[in-house]
Design an enzyme around this catalytic site. Structure first.
Site, PDB file in Angstrom:
ATOM      1  N   LYS A  42       0.807  -1.193   0.000  1.00  0.00           N
ATOM      2  CA  LYS A  42       0.000   0.000   0.000  1.00  0.00           C
ATOM      3  C   LYS A  42       0.856   1.266   0.000  1.00  0.00           C
ATOM      4  O   LYS A  42       0.346   2.365  -0.178  1.00  0.00           O
ATOM      5  CB  LYS A  42      -0.863   0.028   1.269  1.00  0.00           C
ATOM      6  CG  LYS A  42      -1.767  -1.157   1.448  1.00  0.00           C
ATOM      7  CD  LYS A  42      -2.431  -1.054   2.864  1.00  0.00           C
ATOM      8  CE  LYS A  42      -2.996  -2.370   3.301  1.00  0.00           C
ATOM      9  NZ  LYS A  42      -3.436  -2.299   4.712  1.00  0.00           N
ATOM     10  N   GLY A  43       2.162   1.098   0.236  1.00  0.00           N
ATOM     11  CA  GLY A  43       3.047   2.246   0.433  1.00  0.00           C
ATOM     12  C   GLY A  43       3.094   3.228  -0.723  1.00  0.00           C
ATOM     13  O   GLY A  43       3.436   4.394  -0.539  1.00  0.00           O
ATOM     14  N   GLU A  97       7.269   2.194  -6.543  1.00  0.00           N
ATOM     15  CA  GLU A  97       7.473   1.654  -5.194  1.00  0.00           C
ATOM     16  C   GLU A  97       7.727   2.797  -4.212  1.00  0.00           C
ATOM     17  O   GLU A  97       8.209   3.861  -4.603  1.00  0.00           O
ATOM     18  CB  GLU A  97       8.663   0.677  -5.284  1.00  0.00           C
ATOM     19  CG  GLU A  97       9.179   0.107  -4.012  1.00  0.00           C
ATOM     20  CD  GLU A  97       8.236  -0.845  -3.295  1.00  0.00           C
ATOM     21  OE1 GLU A  97       7.100  -0.429  -3.011  1.00  0.00           O
ATOM     22  OE2 GLU A  97       8.641  -1.974  -2.981  1.00  0.00           O
ATOM     23  N   ASP A  98       7.409   2.577  -2.946  1.00  0.00           N
ATOM     24  CA  ASP A  98       7.679   3.604  -1.941  1.00  0.00           C
ATOM     25  C   ASP A  98       9.157   3.642  -1.558  1.00  0.00           C
ATOM     26  O   ASP A  98       9.778   4.688  -1.520  1.00  0.00           O
ATOM     27  CB  ASP A  98       6.795   3.414  -0.695  1.00  0.00           C
ATOM     28  CG  ASP A  98       6.852   2.014  -0.102  1.00  0.00           C
ATOM     29  OD1 ASP A  98       7.549   1.130  -0.656  1.00  0.00           O
ATOM     30  OD2 ASP A  98       6.187   1.781   0.926  1.00  0.00           O
ATOM     31  N   ASP A 101      14.759  -1.219   0.120  1.00  0.00           N
ATOM     32  CA  ASP A 101      15.606  -1.393   1.300  1.00  0.00           C
ATOM     33  C   ASP A 101      16.628  -2.500   0.990  1.00  0.00           C
ATOM     34  O   ASP A 101      17.660  -2.236   0.383  1.00  0.00           O
ATOM     35  CB  ASP A 101      14.660  -1.739   2.464  1.00  0.00           C
ATOM     36  CG  ASP A 101      15.339  -1.863   3.812  1.00  0.00           C
ATOM     37  OD1 ASP A 101      16.548  -1.614   3.906  1.00  0.00           O
ATOM     38  OD2 ASP A 101      14.659  -2.217   4.784  1.00  0.00           O
ATOM     39  N   LYS A 129      17.204   3.155   0.088  1.00  0.00           N
ATOM     40  CA  LYS A 129      18.167   2.939   1.188  1.00  0.00           C
ATOM     41  C   LYS A 129      19.317   2.129   0.611  1.00  0.00           C
ATOM     42  O   LYS A 129      19.416   0.924   0.841  1.00  0.00           O
ATOM     43  CB  LYS A 129      17.509   2.129   2.309  1.00  0.00           C
ATOM     44  CG  LYS A 129      16.608   2.895   3.255  1.00  0.00           C
ATOM     45  CD  LYS A 129      16.242   1.970   4.428  1.00  0.00           C
ATOM     46  CE  LYS A 129      15.089   2.505   5.239  1.00  0.00           C
ATOM     47  NZ  LYS A 129      14.591   1.515   6.217  1.00  0.00           N
ATOM     48  N   PHE A 150      14.454   3.885   9.961  1.00  0.00           N
ATOM     49  CA  PHE A 150      13.090   3.466   9.673  1.00  0.00           C
ATOM     50  C   PHE A 150      12.222   4.713   9.512  1.00  0.00           C
ATOM     51  O   PHE A 150      12.052   5.494  10.445  1.00  0.00           O
ATOM     52  CB  PHE A 150      12.535   2.536  10.747  1.00  0.00           C
ATOM     53  CG  PHE A 150      11.288   1.850  10.276  1.00  0.00           C
ATOM     54  CD1 PHE A 150      11.364   0.725   9.462  1.00  0.00           C
ATOM     55  CD2 PHE A 150      10.033   2.368  10.569  1.00  0.00           C
ATOM     56  CE1 PHE A 150      10.222   0.114   8.970  1.00  0.00           C
ATOM     57  CE2 PHE A 150       8.879   1.767  10.083  1.00  0.00           C
ATOM     58  CZ  PHE A 150       8.978   0.635   9.287  1.00  0.00           C
ATOM     59  N   VAL A 151      11.684   4.899   8.314  1.00  0.00           N
ATOM     60  CA  VAL A 151      10.925   6.114   8.014  1.00  0.00           C
ATOM     61  C   VAL A 151       9.443   5.821   7.789  1.00  0.00           C
ATOM     62  O   VAL A 151       9.077   4.712   7.403  1.00  0.00           O
ATOM     63  CB  VAL A 151      11.502   6.836   6.771  1.00  0.00           C
ATOM     64  CG1 VAL A 151      12.890   7.387   7.070  1.00  0.00           C
ATOM     65  CG2 VAL A 151      11.546   5.920   5.558  1.00  0.00           C
ATOM     66  N   ASP A 157       4.300   3.214   6.226  1.00  0.00           N
ATOM     67  CA  ASP A 157       3.672   2.970   7.532  1.00  0.00           C
ATOM     68  C   ASP A 157       4.605   2.278   8.518  1.00  0.00           C
ATOM     69  O   ASP A 157       5.649   1.742   8.154  1.00  0.00           O
ATOM     70  CB  ASP A 157       2.452   2.063   7.349  1.00  0.00           C
ATOM     71  CG  ASP A 157       2.859   0.610   7.103  1.00  0.00           C
ATOM     72  OD1 ASP A 157       3.698   0.369   6.204  1.00  0.00           O
ATOM     73  OD2 ASP A 157       2.377  -0.275   7.830  1.00  0.00           O
ATOM     74  N   ARG A 163       0.656   6.678   7.527  1.00  0.00           N
ATOM     75  CA  ARG A 163       0.665   6.814   6.063  1.00  0.00           C
ATOM     76  C   ARG A 163       0.183   8.185   5.611  1.00  0.00           C
ATOM     77  O   ARG A 163       0.512   8.648   4.525  1.00  0.00           O
ATOM     78  CB  ARG A 163      -0.259   5.762   5.426  1.00  0.00           C
ATOM     79  CG  ARG A 163       0.214   4.330   5.559  1.00  0.00           C
ATOM     80  CD  ARG A 163      -0.570   3.445   4.594  1.00  0.00           C
ATOM     81  NE  ARG A 163      -0.516   2.035   4.949  1.00  0.00           N
ATOM     82  CZ  ARG A 163       0.444   1.186   4.571  1.00  0.00           C
ATOM     83  NH1 ARG A 163       1.443   1.619   3.843  1.00  0.00           N
ATOM     84  NH2 ARG A 163       0.405  -0.082   4.938  1.00  0.00           N
TER      85      ARG A 163
HETATM   86  P1  IMP Z   1      12.959  -4.678   0.786  1.00  0.00           P
HETATM   87  O1  IMP Z   1      12.375  -5.935   0.211  1.00  0.00           O
HETATM   88  O2  IMP Z   1      13.864  -4.972   1.975  1.00  0.00           O
HETATM   89  O3  IMP Z   1      13.660  -3.820  -0.237  1.00  0.00           O
HETATM   90  O4  IMP Z   1      11.781  -3.854   1.442  1.00  0.00           O
HETATM   91  C1  IMP Z   1      10.831  -3.268   0.711  1.00  0.00           C
HETATM   92  C2  IMP Z   1       9.574  -2.966   1.492  1.00  0.00           C
HETATM   93  O5  IMP Z   1       9.760  -2.913   2.904  1.00  0.00           O
HETATM   94  C3  IMP Z   1       9.105  -1.589   1.094  1.00  0.00           C
HETATM   95  O6  IMP Z   1       8.298  -1.655  -0.027  1.00  0.00           O
HETATM   96  C4  IMP Z   1       8.371  -1.128   2.330  1.00  0.00           C
HETATM   97  O7  IMP Z   1       7.023  -1.544   2.259  1.00  0.00           O
HETATM   98  C5  IMP Z   1       9.072  -1.814   3.484  1.00  0.00           C
HETATM   99  N1  IMP Z   1      10.063  -0.913   4.126  1.00  0.00           N
HETATM  100  C6  IMP Z   1      11.409  -0.950   4.026  1.00  0.00           C
HETATM  101  N2  IMP Z   1      11.982   0.034   4.740  1.00  0.00           N
HETATM  102  C7  IMP Z   1      10.979   0.728   5.301  1.00  0.00           C
HETATM  103  C8  IMP Z   1      10.919   1.898   6.149  1.00  0.00           C
HETATM  104  O8  IMP Z   1      11.936   2.513   6.530  1.00  0.00           O
HETATM  105  N3  IMP Z   1       9.681   2.317   6.504  1.00  0.00           N
HETATM  106  C9  IMP Z   1       8.537   1.697   6.111  1.00  0.00           C
HETATM  107  N4  IMP Z   1       8.541   0.620   5.308  1.00  0.00           N
HETATM  108  C10 IMP Z   1       9.741   0.138   4.916  1.00  0.00           C
HETATM  109 MG    MG Z   2       6.541  -1.093  -0.592  1.00  0.00          MG
END
Ligand code: IMP
Ligand code: MG
Length: 181
Positions: A42-43, A97-98, A101, A129, A150-151, A157, A163
């Site tokens: 939902k981000g 994508e939001d 990470d 990130k 963590f943002v 969220d 959100r």
């Molecule tokens: P990844 O698979 O580790 O790259 O993570 C991706 C997903 O984790 C993102 O689409 C977010 O939904 C969530 N996420 C990662 N870091 C944060 C953060 O700092 N705040 C909120 N959601 C996060």
């Molecule tokens: Mg996401």
């Protein structure tokens, strides 16, 4: 500023200005074509909405929902919760994508969507990130590179909260209590 935050990382005016820049860049790159934006729920919702309103080319929107997170901890296992409604074969697809990470979510999504044979497949993420990357992901349109914090806000969220904030902020450690952080 919301009382659960320790700092505002990206204020509203900077966010809006960068989103308009990204929309202009995407509109230039896809000029004369229809771009299929795939929002990752939902981000993505606030970002996608502002991006769309700033684009001046033909667009098509669909959504996917993936899961890898619970609270502030990644499980590392990505699952499809909701799949696309459309067939993307032969289409110019841009994932919206939001935040990227570890890159595991985007890695999974790129592989999954590539098997459906789109004409092109690119990623646009509001936040990147880069220091947390576990698998390399080609991000064509990054909004902001941010540190390992963590943002929340502007769609992002923590346990479904925050959100609605119109800016990106860093949560206080005390607000991350469930994870014992
Ligand atoms: P990844 O698979 O580790 O790259 O993570 C991706 C997903 O984790 C993102 O689409 C977010 O939904 C969530 N996420 C990662 N870091 C944060 C953060 O700092 N705040 C909120 N959601 C996060
Ligand atoms: Mg996401």
């Amino acid at each position: 500023m919301h009382r659960d935050l320790q700092e505002v990382l990206i204020p509203e005016d900077k966010l809006q200005a960068r989103v308009a820049e990204l929309a202009a860049e995407i509109s230039r790159d896809y000029k004369g074509r229809c771009v299929t934006l795939i929002g990752v729920l939902k981000g993505c919702v606030l970002f996608l909405s502002d991006l769309l309103q700033n684009m001046n080319i033909e667009t098509n929107v669909d959504f996917m929902m993936l899961s890898s997170y619970s609270g502030a901890q990644s499980t590392g296992v990505v699952r499809t919760i909701l799949d696309l409604k459309q067939n993307i074969e032969g289409k110019d697809v841009l994932i919206v994508e939001d935040i990227v990470d570890s890159g595991l979510t985007m890695g999974y999504m790129m592989k999954n969507l590539a098997t459906r044979q789109p004409r092109s497949l690119e990623i646009c993420t509001l936040l990147d990130k880069t220091v947390c990357r576990k698998t390399s992901v080609p991000i064509k349109y990054p909004g902001f590179v941010i540190p390992d914090k963590f943002v929340v806000g502007y769609g992002l969220d923590y346990n479904e909260l925050y959100r609605n904030l119109p800016y990106i902020g860093v949560l206080k450690r005390s607000a991350l209590k469930e994870e014992g952080k």
